[in-house]
Design a protein around this motif. Structure first.
Motif, mmCIF file in Angstrom:
data_model
loop_
_atom_site.group_PDB
_atom_site.id
_atom_site.type_symbol
_atom_site.label_atom_id
_atom_site.label_comp_id
_atom_site.label_asym_id
_atom_site.label_seq_id
_atom_site.Cartn_x
_atom_site.Cartn_y
_atom_site.Cartn_z
ATOM 1 N N LEU A 91 -47.373 -5.174 -23.584
ATOM 2 C CA LEU A 91 -48.007 -3.957 -24.085
ATOM 3 C C LEU A 91 -49.397 -4.242 -24.642
ATOM 4 O O LEU A 91 -50.358 -3.508 -24.360
ATOM 5 N N CYS A 92 -49.520 -5.289 -25.432
ATOM 6 C CA CYS A 92 -50.807 -5.606 -26.029
ATOM 7 C C CYS A 92 -51.799 -6.066 -24.961
ATOM 8 O O CYS A 92 -52.987 -5.712 -25.000
ATOM 9 N N HIS A 93 -51.308 -6.835 -24.003
ATOM 10 C CA HIS A 93 -52.180 -7.306 -22.932
ATOM 11 C C HIS A 93 -52.667 -6.149 -22.075
ATOM 12 O O HIS A 93 -53.847 -6.095 -21.686
ATOM 13 N N LEU A 94 -51.791 -5.194 -21.774
ATOM 14 C CA LEU A 94 -52.207 -4.027 -20.994
ATOM 15 C C LEU A 94 -53.264 -3.221 -21.745
ATOM 16 O O LEU A 94 -54.235 -2.735 -21.153
ATOM 17 N N GLY A 95 -53.065 -3.083 -23.063
ATOM 18 C CA GLY A 95 -54.056 -2.366 -23.857
ATOM 19 C C GLY A 95 -55.410 -3.032 -23.800
ATOM 20 O O GLY A 95 -56.450 -2.375 -23.633
ATOM 21 N N ALA A 96 -55.428 -4.367 -23.947
ATOM 22 C CA ALA A 96 -56.691 -5.103 -23.900
ATOM 23 C C ALA A 96 -57.296 -5.060 -22.506
ATOM 24 O O ALA A 96 -58.526 -4.964 -22.346
ATOM 25 N N LEU A 97 -56.456 -5.115 -21.477
ATOM 26 C CA LEU A 97 -56.940 -5.088 -20.087
ATOM 27 C C LEU A 97 -57.643 -3.768 -19.782
ATOM 28 O O LEU A 97 -58.775 -3.744 -19.288
ATOM 29 N N PHE A 98 -56.969 -2.639 -20.074
ATOM 30 C CA PHE A 98 -57.567 -1.338 -19.779
ATOM 31 C C PHE A 98 -58.808 -1.096 -20.631
ATOM 32 O O PHE A 98 -59.762 -0.457 -20.175
ATOM 33 N N ASP A 99 -58.799 -1.589 -21.858
ATOM 34 C CA ASP A 99 -59.951 -1.405 -22.733
ATOM 35 C C ASP A 99 -61.165 -2.143 -22.173
ATOM 36 O O ASP A 99 -62.260 -1.571 -22.044
ATOM 37 N N ALA A 100 -61.008 -3.407 -21.831
ATOM 38 C CA ALA A 100 -62.124 -4.188 -21.296
ATOM 39 C C ALA A 100 -62.555 -3.668 -19.922
ATOM 40 O O ALA A 100 -63.751 -3.634 -19.613
ATOM 41 N N ALA A 101 -61.586 -3.247 -19.095
ATOM 42 C CA ALA A 101 -61.919 -2.748 -17.760
ATOM 43 C C ALA A 101 -62.761 -1.486 -17.827
ATOM 44 O O ALA A 101 -63.625 -1.255 -16.977
ATOM 45 N N PHE A 102 -62.533 -0.659 -18.849
ATOM 46 C CA PHE A 102 -63.332 0.553 -19.014
ATOM 47 C C PHE A 102 -64.814 0.220 -19.105
ATOM 48 O O PHE A 102 -65.662 0.881 -18.498
ATOM 49 N N PHE A 103 -65.148 -0.822 -19.849
ATOM 50 C CA PHE A 103 -66.550 -1.216 -19.989
ATOM 51 C C PHE A 103 -67.029 -1.999 -18.765
ATOM 52 O O PHE A 103 -68.163 -1.823 -18.313
ATOM 53 N N ALA A 104 -66.177 -2.855 -18.232
ATOM 54 C CA ALA A 104 -66.574 -3.644 -17.066
ATOM 55 C C ALA A 104 -66.885 -2.762 -15.867
ATOM 56 O O ALA A 104 -67.772 -3.085 -15.069
ATOM 57 N N LEU A 105 -66.180 -1.650 -15.732
ATOM 58 C CA LEU A 105 -66.383 -0.752 -14.594
ATOM 59 C C LEU A 105 -67.347 0.379 -14.895
ATOM 60 O O LEU A 105 -67.464 1.321 -14.118
ATOM 61 N N ALA A 106 -68.057 0.294 -16.014
ATOM 62 C CA ALA A 106 -69.047 1.321 -16.342
ATOM 63 C C ALA A 106 -70.145 1.342 -15.288
ATOM 64 O O ALA A 106 -70.480 0.309 -14.696
ATOM 65 N N PRO A 107 -70.708 2.528 -15.017
ATOM 66 C CA PRO A 107 -71.837 2.596 -14.072
ATOM 67 C C PRO A 107 -72.935 1.628 -14.480
ATOM 68 O O PRO A 107 -73.279 1.510 -15.654
ATOM 69 N N SER A 108 -73.460 0.903 -13.516
ATOM 70 C CA SER A 108 -74.396 -0.170 -13.830
ATOM 71 C C SER A 108 -75.404 -0.330 -12.706
ATOM 72 O O SER A 108 -75.092 -0.083 -11.530
ATOM 73 N N SER A 109 -76.597 -0.734 -13.072
ATOM 74 C CA SER A 109 -77.612 -1.037 -12.067
ATOM 75 C C SER A 109 -77.622 -2.527 -11.719
ATOM 76 O O SER A 109 -78.340 -2.952 -10.819
ATOM 77 N N GLY A 110 -76.838 -3.299 -12.435
ATOM 78 C CA GLY A 110 -76.794 -4.736 -12.190
ATOM 79 C C GLY A 110 -75.908 -5.079 -11.008
ATOM 80 O O GLY A 110 -75.033 -4.298 -10.610
ATOM 81 N N PRO A 111 -76.093 -6.240 -10.423
ATOM 82 C CA PRO A 111 -75.288 -6.652 -9.268
ATOM 83 C C PRO A 111 -73.880 -7.068 -9.677
ATOM 84 O O PRO A 111 -73.636 -7.459 -10.823
ATOM 85 N N SER A 112 -72.953 -6.961 -8.741
ATOM 86 C CA SER A 112 -71.593 -7.451 -8.932
ATOM 87 C C SER A 112 -71.411 -8.701 -8.081
ATOM 88 O O SER A 112 -71.928 -8.790 -6.966
ATOM 89 N N ARG A 113 -70.659 -9.668 -8.627
ATOM 90 C CA ARG A 113 -70.393 -10.898 -7.889
ATOM 91 C C ARG A 113 -68.905 -11.201 -7.957
ATOM 92 O O ARG A 113 -68.235 -10.836 -8.918
ATOM 93 N N PHE A 114 -68.401 -11.878 -6.928
ATOM 94 C CA PHE A 114 -66.992 -12.271 -6.924
ATOM 95 C C PHE A 114 -66.881 -13.743 -6.590
ATOM 96 O O PHE A 114 -67.474 -14.224 -5.623
ATOM 97 N N ARG A 115 -66.130 -14.447 -7.439
ATOM 98 C CA ARG A 115 -65.878 -15.866 -7.216
ATOM 99 C C ARG A 115 -64.422 -16.042 -6.828
ATOM 100 O O ARG A 115 -63.517 -15.787 -7.626
ATOM 101 N N TYR A 116 -64.199 -16.440 -5.619
ATOM 102 C CA TYR A 116 -62.841 -16.586 -5.110
ATOM 103 C C TYR A 116 -62.135 -17.775 -5.753
ATOM 104 O O TYR A 116 -62.737 -18.806 -6.050
ATOM 105 N N GLY A 117 -60.836 -17.603 -5.959
ATOM 106 C CA GLY A 117 -60.005 -18.703 -6.422
ATOM 107 C C GLY A 117 -59.995 -18.945 -7.912
ATOM 108 O O GLY A 117 -59.254 -19.819 -8.389
ATOM 109 N N VAL A 118 -60.778 -18.188 -8.688
ATOM 110 C CA VAL A 118 -60.838 -18.394 -10.141
ATOM 111 C C VAL A 118 -59.705 -17.628 -10.809
ATOM 112 O O VAL A 118 -59.446 -16.468 -10.495
#
Length: 254
Positions: A91-118
């Motif tokens: 429960l606590c982890h889900l709360g922290a996950l959705f909270d951080a994801a809200f900001f991480a997925l905010a509209p942004s002009s910056g680039p997104s990058r993905f590092r495989y395997g991390v």
């Protein structure tokens, strides 16, 4: 999720990718296309949420990281050692996950990058479909806009107004107001309270809508001439908060 704020997240979910999605305001960790962890500088982490409630002392968290972080099993260690029940951690982890994801997925002009395997050192807790994370982030953004459609209040120091003597204020808002000193931002208040940042933003916007906190005013333009400056000084500065509320009320009545 085809209209999600992050097309890259859609593609990674379809690929069932594993790794870390790095965005301007946070990161999402994926395992086989599902979100397993999220972090953002704007959101208190799982350690803050657990220690603020008194459920897990800071020393207990640090021991778990030291003993199980290298093998990426911090979550399992917390449960196996009896420090947390499995349901509590989820429960606590889900709360922290959705909270951080809200900001991480905010509209942004910056680039997104993905590092495989991390992968993250907390280890597996409970994966969440990427579509559900994107949908919840969009829902929260719409909720904030419905409560008070002026996002400047989210990052400005919270300045309280003096409430009327007979004004009833819900307890969650009173707690936020108690830390509103004209210096702390909503993010700082969330960390001080050990609450998710989104919920604190929501209470601040409700306070703004109720006229209980100041809202940021735009910088005053430079006067066109000394004559106009002298005329302007004869009038008090407009109450931006009141004007916004009047405008909203007029729009609703049309």
């Amino acid at each position: 999720m085809r209209t999600a704020v992050s097309p890259m997240l859609v593609r990674l979910a379809d690929e069932r990718a594993t790794g870390v999605l790095i965005r301007e305001r946070g990161t999402l960790y994926l395992s086989e296309g599902q979100v397993v962890h999220a972090e953002s500088p704007a959101a208190p982490g799982l350690d803050v949420l657990l220690s603020a409630t008194g459920r897990l002392p800071r020393a207990g968290w640090e021991e778990a990281v030291a003993r199980a972080g290298a093998r990426q099993e911090v979550g399992r260690f917390l449960v196996d050692s009896g420090r947390l029940a499995g349901g509590e951690l989820e429960l606590c982890h889900l709360g922290a996950l959705f909270d951080a994801a809200f900001f991480a997925l905010a509209p942004s002009s910056g680039p997104s990058r993905f590092r495989y395997g991390v992968s993250h050192w907390i280890g597996p807790v409970r994966p969440v479909p990427a579509a559900a994370v994107a949908h919840e982030s969009s829902r929260r953004r719409a909720l904030l806009a419905a409560v008070w459609p002026y996002p400047d209040v989210d990052s400005a120091p919270v300045v309280p107004r003096a409430p009327t003597a007979d004004r009833w204020i819900p307890r969650r808002q009173r707690v936020v107001l108690s830390l509103a000193d004209g210096v702390r931002t909503p993010e700082a208040i969330a960390r001080a309270l050990g609450r998710p940042a989104f919920h604190t933003l929501l209470e601040v916007r409700r306070l703004a809508a109720g006229g209980l906190v100041e809202t940021p005013a735009a910088p005053a333009p430079a006067p066109a001439s000394p004559v106009l400056e002298g005329v302007a000084r004869q009038y008090a500065a407009p109450d931006i908060h009141l004007l916004r509320r009047l405008r909203d009320a007029l729009e609703e009545s049309l």
